[in-house]
Scaffold this motif. Structure first.
Motif, PDB file in Angstrom:
ATOM      1  N   MET A  79       1.059  -1.285  -0.039  1.00 51.58           N
ATOM      2  CA  MET A  79       0.038  -0.107  -0.077  1.00 51.58           C
ATOM      3  C   MET A  79       0.841   1.366  -0.119  1.00 51.58           C
ATOM      4  N   MET A  80       0.440   2.002  -0.740  1.00 51.08           N
ATOM      5  CA  MET A  80       1.373   3.492  -0.781  1.00 51.08           C
ATOM      6  C   MET A  80       0.643   4.653  -0.929  1.00 51.08           C
ATOM      7  N   THR A  81       1.213   5.887  -0.831  1.00 53.35           N
ATOM      8  CA  THR A  81       0.674   7.124  -1.126  1.00 53.35           C
ATOM      9  C   THR A  81       0.300   7.133  -2.552  1.00 53.35           C
ATOM     10  N   GLU A  82      -0.437   8.081  -2.911  1.00 54.61           N
ATOM     11  CA  GLU A  82      -0.867   8.246  -4.141  1.00 54.61           C
ATOM     12  C   GLU A  82       0.383   8.953  -5.086  1.00 54.61           C
ATOM     13  N   ASP A  83       1.194   9.598  -4.350  1.00 54.56           N
ATOM     14  CA  ASP A  83       2.433  10.077  -5.238  1.00 54.56           C
ATOM     15  C   ASP A  83       3.335   9.026  -5.614  1.00 54.56           C
ATOM     16  N   SER A  84       3.388   8.143  -4.629  1.00 57.63           N
ATOM     17  CA  SER A  84       4.204   6.809  -5.079  1.00 57.63           C
ATOM     18  C   SER A  84       3.769   6.229  -6.002  1.00 57.63           C
ATOM     19  N   LEU A  85       2.359   5.772  -6.025  1.00 55.60           N
ATOM     20  CA  LEU A  85       1.714   5.242  -7.074  1.00 55.60           C
ATOM     21  C   LEU A  85       2.099   5.655  -8.476  1.00 55.60           C
ATOM     22  N   LYS A  86       1.764   6.990  -8.469  1.00 58.22           N
ATOM     23  CA  LYS A  86       2.005   8.041  -9.669  1.00 58.22           C
ATOM     24  C   LYS A  86       3.441   7.752 -10.248  1.00 58.22           C
ATOM     25  N   TYR A  87       4.165   7.999  -9.318  1.00 53.35           N
ATOM     26  CA  TYR A  87       5.543   8.100  -9.582  1.00 53.35           C
ATOM     27  C   TYR A  87       6.172   6.749 -10.180  1.00 53.35           C
ATOM     28  N   LYS A  88       5.640   5.644  -9.399  1.00 49.74           N
ATOM     29  CA  LYS A  88       6.143   4.107  -9.796  1.00 49.74           C
ATOM     30  C   LYS A  88       5.509   3.846 -11.063  1.00 49.74           C
ATOM     31  N   HIS A  89       4.378   3.781 -11.128  1.00 50.30           N
ATOM     32  CA  HIS A  89       3.666   3.061 -12.401  1.00 50.30           C
ATOM     33  C   HIS A  89       3.110   4.123 -13.307  1.00 50.30           C
ATOM     34  N   LYS A  90       3.221   5.553 -13.088  1.00 49.34           N
ATOM     35  CA  LYS A  90       2.876   6.540 -14.066  1.00 49.34           C
ATOM     36  C   LYS A  90       1.449   6.560 -14.068  1.00 49.34           C
ATOM     37  N   VAL A  91       0.630   6.163 -12.910  1.00 42.82           N
ATOM     38  CA  VAL A  91      -0.875   6.142 -12.784  1.00 42.82           C
ATOM     39  C   VAL A  91      -1.390   7.451 -12.674  1.00 42.82           C
ATOM     40  N   GLU A  92      -2.171   8.003 -13.519  1.00 41.91           N
ATOM     41  CA  GLU A  92      -3.049   9.278 -13.200  1.00 41.91           C
ATOM     42  C   GLU A  92      -4.186   9.033 -12.130  1.00 41.91           C
ATOM     43  N   PRO A  93      -4.497  10.086 -11.790  1.00 45.79           N
ATOM     44  CA  PRO A  93      -5.650   9.995 -10.678  1.00 45.79           C
ATOM     45  C   PRO A  93      -6.976   9.436 -11.344  1.00 45.79           C
ATOM     46  N   ASN A  94      -7.371   9.734 -12.382  1.00 45.82           N
ATOM     47  CA  ASN A  94      -8.480   9.143 -13.123  1.00 45.82           C
ATOM     48  C   ASN A  94      -8.607   7.486 -13.167  1.00 45.82           C
ATOM     49  N   VAL A  95      -7.293   7.097 -13.189  1.00 42.54           N
ATOM     50  CA  VAL A  95      -7.117   5.660 -13.347  1.00 42.54           C
ATOM     51  C   VAL A  95      -7.151   5.040 -11.835  1.00 42.54           C
ATOM     52  N   MET A  96      -6.243   5.838 -11.054  1.00 37.93           N
ATOM     53  CA  MET A  96      -6.217   5.215  -9.822  1.00 37.93           C
ATOM     54  C   MET A  96      -7.276   5.214  -9.167  1.00 37.93           C
ATOM     55  N   GLY A  97      -8.108   6.216  -8.804  1.00 40.93           N
ATOM     56  CA  GLY A  97      -9.530   6.381  -8.304  1.00 40.93           C
ATOM     57  C   GLY A  97     -10.776   5.807  -9.023  1.00 40.93           C
TER      58      GLY A  97
END
Length: 290
Positions: free
Chosen positions: A102-120
């Motif tokens: 489990m990670m912060t949103e910033d971590s997930l975005k940085y590592k996997h290039k995941v944008e908020p609309n996909v993340m959420g």
């Protein structure tokens, strides 16, 4: 100037883990006598065994459409003060092949290039609460006050959070959490705590329904009281719109859930051995049925 590696490491500080699983087999110990309650099946329900520091900490049944937990199961532990970590999200709700961490949103975005609309897409994000037109607390189901250290930090995942009115979250609901914590001084207290989603009340961002605002909160507990050498249990419900809490017997809570959810099985093994005569005073009165 910091290197990209240094930034990456900073983003991962205080990360916790969670594992999306087919069932709760790996974290059954948080259900009394390994009894997982029967719940109405839905393709949108996800089982999560929440992990931190290489240990399972609690279990969560999560609804990916309403983007709130259905319930969390845990045992009350000795509590302690912690520095509040950043809110976390679940990578495996974005892609099953992502790591269990489990990670912060910033971590997930940085590592996997995941944008908020996909993340959420299948879970709530911190901005849902920050940008909500009407403010709600990030209401823990499994509260940090019932744990210490790594277990307490593990509760700061948005898969363990529902929008809760601040007066209730910081008022009668907190008082009941304190009551359960005191019961655990000499006993192992098993807790199931959940939320009943509303039919049409949502946190909306840009007019898009994002996070369901529950109509009701509920909690059940079961333990063997060493002092009286007997089993003790109970339940409570609360409307999310008012600072009131209604305590009742486990059986009454069961009836309340059957009415509002239906097809819900026993919450605890053998109903925590609750006597048939157990319950609130007043014939025919069910204080859980608010």
């Amino acid at each position: 100037m910091q290197s990209s590696v240094s930034v990456y490491l900073l983003l991962f500080i205080s990360s916790v883990s969670a594992e999306v699983v087919a069932n709760f087999e790996l974290c059954k110990k948080y259900f009394y006598k390994d009894h997982v309650p029967q719940w109405p099946a839905a393709n949108t329900h996800i089982h999560i065994c929440q992990v931190n520091a290489n240990s399972y900490r609690f279990a969560t049944l999560y609804d990916t459409i309403n983007r709130i937990p259905i319930y969390s199961a845990y045992t009350v532990e000795e509590n302690g003060k912690i520095s509040r970590p950043r809110w976390m999200v679940e990578p495996q709700l974005v892609d099953q092949n992502y790591e269990k961490e489990m990670m912060t949103e910033d971590s997930l975005k940085y590592k996997h290039k995941v944008e908020p609309n996909v993340m959420g897409k299948r879970q709530a994000l911190d901005e849902d609460y920050k940008k909500a037109p009407e403010k709600y607390d990030r209401g823990h189901l499994n509260p940090d006050s019932h744990h210490a250290d790594d277990a307490a930090k593990a509760t700061y995942t948005l898969t363990n959070i529902v929008p809760q009115k601040d007066k209730l979250n910081r008022g009668k609901w907190k008082e009941h959490e304190d009551k359960l914590r005191k019961l655990s001084n000499n006993n192992q207290v098993f807790v199931l705590v959940g939320a009943i989603p509303s039919s049409d009340n949502w946190i909306k961002i840009n007019n898009e329904p994002r996070v369901n605002i529950p109509d009701y909160m509920w909690v059940a507990y079961c333990y063997f009281d060493r002092e009286s050498n007997s089993f003790k249990s109970g339940g409570a419900t609360a409307k999310n719109t008012e600072n009131k809490l209604y305590e009742c017997s486990l059986r009454d809570l069961q009836e309340f859930l059957q009415e509002h959810i239906q097809q819900v099985g026993q919450l605890f093994h053998e109903d925590c051995y609750e006597k048939k005569s157990a319950g609130p005073s007043g014939a025919g009165i069910n204080p859980c049925n608010i």
